[in-house]
Design an enzyme around this catalytic site. Structure first.
Site, PDB file in Angstrom:
ATOM      1  N   LEU A 142       0.739  -1.260   0.106  1.00  0.00           N
ATOM      2  CA  LEU A 142       0.056  -0.129   0.108  1.00  0.00           C
ATOM      3  C   LEU A 142       0.810   1.158   0.071  1.00  0.00           C
ATOM      4  O   LEU A 142       0.857   2.210   0.897  1.00  0.00           O
ATOM      5  CB  LEU A 142      -1.087  -0.023   1.382  1.00  0.00           C
ATOM      6  CG  LEU A 142      -1.980   0.979   0.983  1.00  0.00           C
ATOM      7  CD1 LEU A 142      -3.194   0.255  -0.173  1.00  0.00           C
ATOM      8  CD2 LEU A 142      -2.851   1.186   2.450  1.00  0.00           C
ATOM      9  N   GLY A 143       1.777   1.199  -1.208  1.00  0.00           N
ATOM     10  CA  GLY A 143       2.692   2.582  -1.108  1.00  0.00           C
ATOM     11  C   GLY A 143       1.705   3.508  -2.333  1.00  0.00           C
ATOM     12  O   GLY A 143       0.715   3.445  -2.075  1.00  0.00           O
ATOM     13  N   SER A 164       1.382  -5.014   3.818  1.00  0.00           N
ATOM     14  CA  SER A 164       2.401  -4.173   4.055  1.00  0.00           C
ATOM     15  C   SER A 164       3.500  -4.588   5.191  1.00  0.00           C
ATOM     16  O   SER A 164       3.267  -5.438   5.980  1.00  0.00           O
ATOM     17  CB  SER A 164       1.857  -2.771   4.170  1.00  0.00           C
ATOM     18  OG  SER A 164       2.618  -1.663   3.568  1.00  0.00           O
ATOM     19  N   ARG A 165       4.730  -3.914   4.944  1.00  0.00           N
ATOM     20  CA  ARG A 165       5.616  -4.371   6.193  1.00  0.00           C
ATOM     21  C   ARG A 165       5.058  -3.645   7.432  1.00  0.00           C
ATOM     22  O   ARG A 165       5.413  -4.651   8.321  1.00  0.00           O
ATOM     23  CB  ARG A 165       6.800  -3.368   5.680  1.00  0.00           C
ATOM     24  CG  ARG A 165       7.818  -3.833   4.819  1.00  0.00           C
ATOM     25  CD  ARG A 165       9.135  -2.939   4.520  1.00  0.00           C
ATOM     26  NE  ARG A 165       9.962  -3.562   3.779  1.00  0.00           N
ATOM     27  CZ  ARG A 165      10.874  -4.412   3.788  1.00  0.00           C
ATOM     28  NH1 ARG A 165      10.945  -4.703   5.001  1.00  0.00           N
ATOM     29  NH2 ARG A 165      11.547  -4.683   3.010  1.00  0.00           N
ATOM     30  N   VAL A 220       0.618  -5.419 -11.633  1.00  0.00           N
ATOM     31  CA  VAL A 220       1.431  -4.303 -11.977  1.00  0.00           C
ATOM     32  C   VAL A 220       2.516  -3.835 -11.290  1.00  0.00           C
ATOM     33  O   VAL A 220       3.052  -2.778 -11.340  1.00  0.00           O
ATOM     34  CB  VAL A 220       0.160  -3.121 -12.040  1.00  0.00           C
ATOM     35  CG1 VAL A 220      -0.658  -3.337 -12.918  1.00  0.00           C
ATOM     36  CG2 VAL A 220      -0.495  -2.824 -10.707  1.00  0.00           C
ATOM     37  N   GLY A 221       3.039  -4.961 -10.672  1.00  0.00           N
ATOM     38  CA  GLY A 221       4.379  -4.514  -9.667  1.00  0.00           C
ATOM     39  C   GLY A 221       5.536  -4.815 -10.504  1.00  0.00           C
ATOM     40  O   GLY A 221       5.849  -4.299 -11.586  1.00  0.00           O
ATOM     41  N   ARG A 222       6.354  -5.810 -10.080  1.00  0.00           N
ATOM     42  CA  ARG A 222       7.433  -6.125 -10.754  1.00  0.00           C
ATOM     43  C   ARG A 222       7.188  -7.861 -11.065  1.00  0.00           C
ATOM     44  O   ARG A 222       6.715  -8.633 -10.632  1.00  0.00           O
ATOM     45  CB  ARG A 222       8.762  -6.013  -9.980  1.00  0.00           C
ATOM     46  CG  ARG A 222       8.802  -4.764  -9.622  1.00  0.00           C
ATOM     47  CD  ARG A 222       8.859  -3.540 -10.525  1.00  0.00           C
ATOM     48  NE  ARG A 222      10.013  -3.425 -11.222  1.00  0.00           N
ATOM     49  CZ  ARG A 222      10.278  -2.968 -12.409  1.00  0.00           C
ATOM     50  NH1 ARG A 222       9.290  -1.934 -12.761  1.00  0.00           N
ATOM     51  NH2 ARG A 222      11.583  -2.821 -12.989  1.00  0.00           N
ATOM     52  N   GLU A 251      10.572 -11.335 -19.168  1.00  0.00           N
ATOM     53  CA  GLU A 251      10.244 -10.476 -20.432  1.00  0.00           C
ATOM     54  C   GLU A 251      11.416 -10.528 -21.344  1.00  0.00           C
ATOM     55  O   GLU A 251      12.468 -10.503 -21.146  1.00  0.00           O
ATOM     56  CB  GLU A 251      10.064  -9.061 -19.786  1.00  0.00           C
ATOM     57  CG  GLU A 251       8.920  -9.107 -18.916  1.00  0.00           C
ATOM     58  CD  GLU A 251       8.716  -7.737 -18.490  1.00  0.00           C
ATOM     59  OE1 GLU A 251       9.336  -6.625 -18.719  1.00  0.00           O
ATOM     60  OE2 GLU A 251       7.534  -7.490 -17.802  1.00  0.00           O
ATOM     61  N   HIS A 269       3.871  -4.627 -20.381  1.00  0.00           N
ATOM     62  CA  HIS A 269       4.648  -3.895 -19.430  1.00  0.00           C
ATOM     63  C   HIS A 269       4.534  -2.285 -19.898  1.00  0.00           C
ATOM     64  O   HIS A 269       5.399  -1.886 -20.011  1.00  0.00           O
ATOM     65  CB  HIS A 269       5.968  -4.203 -19.344  1.00  0.00           C
ATOM     66  CG  HIS A 269       6.838  -3.863 -18.114  1.00  0.00           C
ATOM     67  ND1 HIS A 269       7.735  -4.455 -17.498  1.00  0.00           N
ATOM     68  CD2 HIS A 269       6.498  -2.605 -17.294  1.00  0.00           C
ATOM     69  CE1 HIS A 269       8.491  -3.818 -16.421  1.00  0.00           C
ATOM     70  NE2 HIS A 269       7.605  -2.904 -16.252  1.00  0.00           N
ATOM     71  N   ALA A 271       2.166  -0.068 -18.103  1.00  0.00           N
ATOM     72  CA  ALA A 271       1.238   0.649 -17.147  1.00  0.00           C
ATOM     73  C   ALA A 271       1.403   1.786 -17.218  1.00  0.00           C
ATOM     74  O   ALA A 271       0.578   2.803 -16.894  1.00  0.00           O
ATOM     75  CB  ALA A 271       1.070  -0.403 -15.961  1.00  0.00           C
TER      76      ALA A 271
END
Length: 305
Positions: A142-143, A164-165, A220-222, A251, A269, A271
């Site tokens: 949740l950044g 989250s952390r 949609v992250g890494r 990729e 990739h 986004a």
């Protein structure tokens, strides 16, 4: 007096800041050492690795400003240890996350293929899709982007929770300390956290099993946040409801098994790649830098803890 920062490429920021470009020197390491005590900001305009060794050379560094969404070229754990804030770009990523989710649930892309192929006239109506409103959405990370995703999905009447952390006191959403419990209590996982040693394959087979046969995953992250091989097997066996992917583990190679599945929506990739995002990037960078040197809250902060 203008604030001083180091920049790794040409930018039109000199009217506001003193820019130091290591490319102006034949010996970039010597250049950095010579200016080390006056450099408080590092501006990264490409994914050049920012290692612990480089950070060692910059004792006055307090902020790294990124011009992309991904931050896996940065040593985030070392930034956290040193108290260095990190920002990224790309709020448009949240739009694509929601678009991928709607497409998976309603089968828009697959229905389009159904119509174009002539099957509508031959076989009748396409199978019904699922509504978005009321879905339990688990956000992994949740950044900045995760918060933007939550903001958009709240408007659809979704129930938001997150992993989250640490728990965020100012956030009204339910918090789960581990992603397994988040998956157990979600219909959808939206993955948008940073890639670190701790988050590599954070969505593994146990998490997918906890999400269940009707569950949906959006990434949609890494690329390596999901165990892609396990995900493919879950999809092929019908043990997960569907996925929407903008990133892939190797990729541009994409598992061929995904091409034939109507509950899979793929994006190359892209986004963050909108003209509006690129046009606004310099404005965002200037805003962040002015806020930093004015001791005001920063936008687009990357979650480090």
């Amino acid at each position: 007096m203008k604030a001083t920062l180091i920049i790794s490429d040409e930018h039109h920021l000199s009217t506001h800041f003193n820019l130091l470009d290591p490319l102006d020197s034949p010996d970039s390491t010597h250049f950095v050492r010579r200016h080390a005590n006056s450099i408080s900001v590092l501006l990264c305009v490409d994914p050049t690795p920012i290692s612990s060794d480089l950070l060692d050379l910059l004792p006055a560094l307090r902020l790294i400003v990124g011009s992309s969404v991904g931050v896996d070229h940065l040593d985030l754990s070392d930034c956290r240890r040193r108290g260095i804030a990190v920002t990224s770009a790309g709020e448009d990523v949240a739009d694509l996350a929601v678009g991928l989710l709607i497409d998976v649930l309603r089968g828009i892309s697959a229905a389009g293929r159904f119509v174009r192929s002539g099957f509508w006239a031959k076989t009748g109506d396409y199978p019904l899709g699922f509504k978005l409103g009321g879905k339990r959405i688990g956000i992994v990370g949740l950044g900045n982007i995760g918060s933007q995703v939550a903001k958009r999905l709240e408007a659809f009447g979704c129930i938001i929770s997150y992993n989250s952390r640490r728990k965020k006191p100012s956030v009204p959403f339910a918090y789960y300390a581990n992603i397994y419990d988040l998956a157990m209590n979600s219909d959808v996982l939206v993955v948008c956290c940073a890639l670190t040693e701790e988050t590599h394959h954070i969505v593994n087979k146990e998490v997918m099993a906890a999400l269940g046969k009707e569950g949906v995953i959006i990434n949609v992250g890494r690329r390596a946040l999901i165990d892609e091989k396990e995900m493919v097997q879950f999809l092929v066996r019908g043990e997960i409801g569907g996925v929407g992917l903008d990133v892939f583990e190797n990729e541009p190679d994409v598992p061929k098994e995904l091409f034939q599945l109507d509950n899979v929506v793929l994006s190359p990739h892209s986004a963050v790649a909108t003209p509006e995002c690129f046009d606004a990037l310099e404005e965002l960078i200037i805003f962040i830098l002015k806020a930093f040197f004015s001791h005001e809250p920063l936008r687009s902060l990357v979650e480090l803890e």
